[in-house]
Design a protein around this motif. Structure first.
Motif, short mmCIF file in Angstrom:
data_model
loop_
_atom_site.label_atom_id
_atom_site.label_comp_id
_atom_site.label_asym_id
_atom_site.label_seq_id
_atom_site.Cartn_x
_atom_site.Cartn_y
_atom_site.Cartn_z
N ARG A 143 20.68 -36.89 -31.57
CA ARG A 143 20.09 -36.88 -33.03
C ARG A 143 20.63 -35.67 -33.77
NH1 ARG A 143 15.91 -40.54 -33.75
NH2 ARG A 143 15.34 -41.61 -31.66
N TRP A 144 20.99 -35.69 -34.82
CA TRP A 144 21.34 -34.58 -35.76
C TRP A 144 20.26 -34.01 -36.39
CZ3 TRP A 144 25.70 -31.92 -34.99
CH2 TRP A 144 26.77 -32.54 -34.48
N GLU A 145 20.04 -32.87 -36.39
CA GLU A 145 18.78 -32.04 -37.07
C GLU A 145 19.16 -30.81 -38.04
OE1 GLU A 145 14.55 -32.10 -37.81
OE2 GLU A 145 15.89 -33.45 -36.65
N PRO A 146 18.87 -30.72 -39.42
CA PRO A 146 19.45 -29.50 -39.90
C PRO A 146 18.48 -28.33 -39.52
CG PRO A 146 17.93 -31.04 -41.14
CD PRO A 146 18.35 -31.79 -40.17
N GLY A 147 19.01 -27.30 -39.30
CA GLY A 147 18.32 -26.12 -39.00
C GLY A 147 17.88 -26.11 -37.75
N LEU A 148 18.46 -26.83 -36.73
CA LEU A 148 18.01 -26.72 -35.35
C LEU A 148 17.95 -25.52 -34.64
CD1 LEU A 148 17.38 -28.88 -33.03
CD2 LEU A 148 19.78 -28.87 -32.30
N VAL A 149 19.12 -24.62 -35.02
CA VAL A 149 18.85 -23.25 -34.82
C VAL A 149 19.20 -22.27 -35.89
CG1 VAL A 149 19.52 -23.59 -32.17
CG2 VAL A 149 21.14 -22.64 -33.95
#
Length: 210
Positions: free
Chosen positions: A113-119
């Motif tokens: 899954r892609w997530e904005p601001g993962l790091v």
């Protein structure tokens, strides 16, 4: 789930390791982002910072610059960043620069899954001092989610990737990252997150502040 404060962070003191100033900070950010992108943790998309002025303090002015496919350390990026300076404050200086972008994590079933601001990668353009920081806000790195439920499959698929990236950054910079201050949502230790106190098989429920 994403917490409003970091659940873990790591800080590198780069004084004497990299040169201070905007150009050096962007070069450091680009090299660090390469390590993170190779592990699928960060695809840089934009930079964000605020402005301050010596003798005045924070100006309440914020800038965001889309990279539009350019490398972070491209000369044009530094030029465009400088051009964002507030017109009424010619002596204004840039605060720390946050590199924004998306990253990939895996759920308990093995789906990516892609997530904005993962790091979140931050570097300092200070003309006399240099440092960098990496922070995480999501519970996918932890053995227990923010509700306190164990998540061994999620942890096994994601925590080693974060640990590998942190080791890669240590090697790249030639300096070991120091764990940041604990927050309500977690504590960094080594190259991962500290296991919380467990009662009856459950960790703490932190959702009251989410």
């Amino acid at each position: 789930m994403r917490a409003p404060r970091e659940c873990g962070s790591w800080w590198w003191d780069l004084d004497g390791v990299t040169a201070p100033g905007l150009g050096a900070a962007l070069a450091t950010a680009a090299r660090m982002a390469d390590v993170l992108e190779s592990g699928g943790l960060l695809e840089p998309a934009s930079l964000e910072w605020s402005w301050w002025q010596p003798g005045v303090g924070g100006l309440g002015s914020h800038s965001r610059l889309d990279l539009a496919g350019r490398r972070i350390d491209a000369a044009s990026v530094a030029e465009r960043a400088e051009a964002c300076r507030p017109a009424g404050y010619p002596a204004a200086e840039m605060s720390s620069i946050l590199v924004l972008g998306r990253g990939m994590w895996w759920d308990g079933k093995g789906n990516s899954r892609w997530e904005p601001g993962l790091v979140e990668l931050t570097v300092s353009p200070d003309p006399v001092s240099s440092w960098a920081e990496l922070a995480v806000h999501h519970d996918v790195w932890a053995r227990y989610d923010f509700r306190g439920r164990p998540q061994p499959a999620v942890h096994a698929r994601n925590a080693p990737r974060l640990a590998a990236a942190l080791r890669g950054l240590d090697a790249l910079l030639g300096v070991d990252g120091e764990p940041g201050e604990p927050t309500y949502f977690g504590t960094a230790v080594g190259h991962g997150l500290k296991v919380p106190d467990v009662i009856d098989g459950l960790g703490p429920d932190l959702t009251d502040l989410l």
